[in-house]
Design a protein around this motif. Structure first.
Motif, PDB file in Angstrom:
ATOM      1  N   VAL A  26     -52.377  31.895  11.515  1.00 25.40           N
ATOM      2  CA  VAL A  26     -52.943  32.550  12.689  1.00 25.40           C
ATOM      3  C   VAL A  26     -53.564  31.560  13.671  1.00 25.40           C
ATOM      4  CG1 VAL A  26     -54.650  34.246  13.468  1.00 25.40           C
ATOM      5  CG2 VAL A  26     -53.359  34.655  11.372  1.00 25.40           C
ATOM      6  N   VAL A  27     -54.303  30.605  13.165  1.00 27.89           N
ATOM      7  CA  VAL A  27     -55.073  29.704  14.028  1.00 27.89           C
ATOM      8  C   VAL A  27     -54.213  28.917  15.016  1.00 27.89           C
ATOM      9  CG1 VAL A  27     -56.619  27.703  14.034  1.00 27.89           C
ATOM     10  CG2 VAL A  27     -57.027  29.581  12.455  1.00 27.89           C
ATOM     11  N   PRO A  28     -53.031  28.441  14.648  1.00 25.18           N
ATOM     12  CA  PRO A  28     -52.249  27.673  15.632  1.00 25.18           C
ATOM     13  C   PRO A  28     -51.959  28.438  16.928  1.00 25.18           C
ATOM     14  CG  PRO A  28     -51.359  27.331  13.454  1.00 25.18           C
ATOM     15  CD  PRO A  28     -52.391  28.424  13.329  1.00 25.18           C
ATOM     16  N   ARG A  31     -56.322  30.311  21.209  1.00 21.68           N
ATOM     17  CA  ARG A  31     -56.540  29.549  22.438  1.00 21.68           C
ATOM     18  C   ARG A  31     -57.277  28.243  22.158  1.00 21.68           C
ATOM     19  NH1 ARG A  31     -59.492  31.744  27.883  1.00 21.68           N
ATOM     20  NH2 ARG A  31     -59.088  29.897  29.119  1.00 21.68           N
ATOM     21  N   PHE A  32     -58.239  28.285  21.233  1.00 21.97           N
ATOM     22  CA  PHE A  32     -59.014  27.105  20.877  1.00 21.97           C
ATOM     23  C   PHE A  32     -58.947  26.885  19.363  1.00 21.97           C
ATOM     24  CE2 PHE A  32     -61.034  28.821  24.729  1.00 21.97           C
ATOM     25  CZ  PHE A  32     -60.859  27.734  25.574  1.00 21.97           C
ATOM     26  N   LYS A  34     -59.037  24.261  17.487  1.00 27.62           N
ATOM     27  CA  LYS A  34     -59.948  23.269  16.909  1.00 27.62           C
ATOM     28  C   LYS A  34     -61.284  23.914  16.534  1.00 27.62           C
ATOM     29  CE  LYS A  34     -61.940  18.729  17.631  1.00 27.62           C
ATOM     30  NZ  LYS A  34     -62.081  17.593  18.524  1.00 27.62           N
ATOM     31  N   GLN A  35     -61.794  24.761  17.408  1.00 26.84           N
ATOM     32  CA  GLN A  35     -63.053  25.457  17.123  1.00 26.84           C
ATOM     33  C   GLN A  35     -62.908  26.366  15.898  1.00 26.84           C
ATOM     34  OE1 GLN A  35     -63.904  27.445  20.784  1.00 26.84           O
ATOM     35  NE2 GLN A  35     -64.948  25.671  21.657  1.00 26.84           N
ATOM     36  N   GLU A  36     -61.785  27.036  15.794  1.00 26.99           N
ATOM     37  CA  GLU A  36     -61.556  27.937  14.663  1.00 26.99           C
ATOM     38  C   GLU A  36     -61.478  27.140  13.357  1.00 26.99           C
ATOM     39  OE1 GLU A  36     -60.924  32.204  14.076  1.00 26.99           O
ATOM     40  OE2 GLU A  36     -61.817  30.939  15.591  1.00 26.99           O
ATOM     41  N   HIS A  37     -60.831  25.979  13.408  1.00 27.43           N
ATOM     42  CA  HIS A  37     -60.759  25.125  12.209  1.00 27.43           C
ATOM     43  C   HIS A  37     -62.157  24.642  11.806  1.00 27.43           C
ATOM     44  CE1 HIS A  37     -56.511  24.930  11.384  1.00 27.43           C
ATOM     45  NE2 HIS A  37     -56.248  24.709  12.661  1.00 27.43           N
ATOM     46  N   THR A  38     -63.013  24.392  12.792  1.00 31.74           N
ATOM     47  CA  THR A  38     -64.389  23.982  12.494  1.00 31.74           C
ATOM     48  C   THR A  38     -65.133  25.107  11.785  1.00 31.74           C
ATOM     49  OG1 THR A  38     -64.404  22.511  14.404  1.00 31.74           O
ATOM     50  CG2 THR A  38     -66.549  23.156  13.509  1.00 31.74           C
TER      51      THR A  38
END
Length: 109
Positions: A26-28, A31-32, A34-38
């Motif tokens: 889902v994360v790829p 929109r952002f 990198k923030q979600e991965h953090t």
């Protein structure tokens, strides 16, 4: 009468594994990302990430929220509980429903 819900996958899968799948699938498209991965990395450092999805309850997420209250700013604190409802469809589809999304029952303060 209630409908039968198979919890087999929810009993086998940890929150960390569900978050990994969410990060891959889902994360790829976010929109952002990198923030979600953090945010995901923050969740994965907590002991809840080692618990099975079927064992998680709203009170567990309320305790997590209370523990996070001190070291983070209010905006970060508000965004962390929202991560799980976003990953909920992945958890429900792939691992079976585990009586809803428990984080939704933890009140925001």
């Amino acid at each position: 009468m209630g409908a039968y819900v198979d919890r087999t996958e929810a009993e086998r899968t940890t929150l960390g594994e569900a978050l990994d799948r969410y990060a891959r699938e889902v994360v790829p498209a976010k929109r952002f990302p990198k923030q979600e991965h953090t945010r995901i990395a923050g969740w994965k450092q907590h002991e809840l990430s080692y618990r099975k999805l079927a064992s998680l309850r709203g009170v567990d997420f309320a305790k997590y929220r209370d523990q996070r209250r001190e070291p983070v700013v209010p905006k970060t604190q508000a965004s962390l509980p929202r991560l799980l409802p976003r990953s909920g469809p992945i958890s429900v589809q792939g691992y079976g429903r585990c009586s809803g999304v428990p984080s939704a029952r933890a009140r925001r303060t």
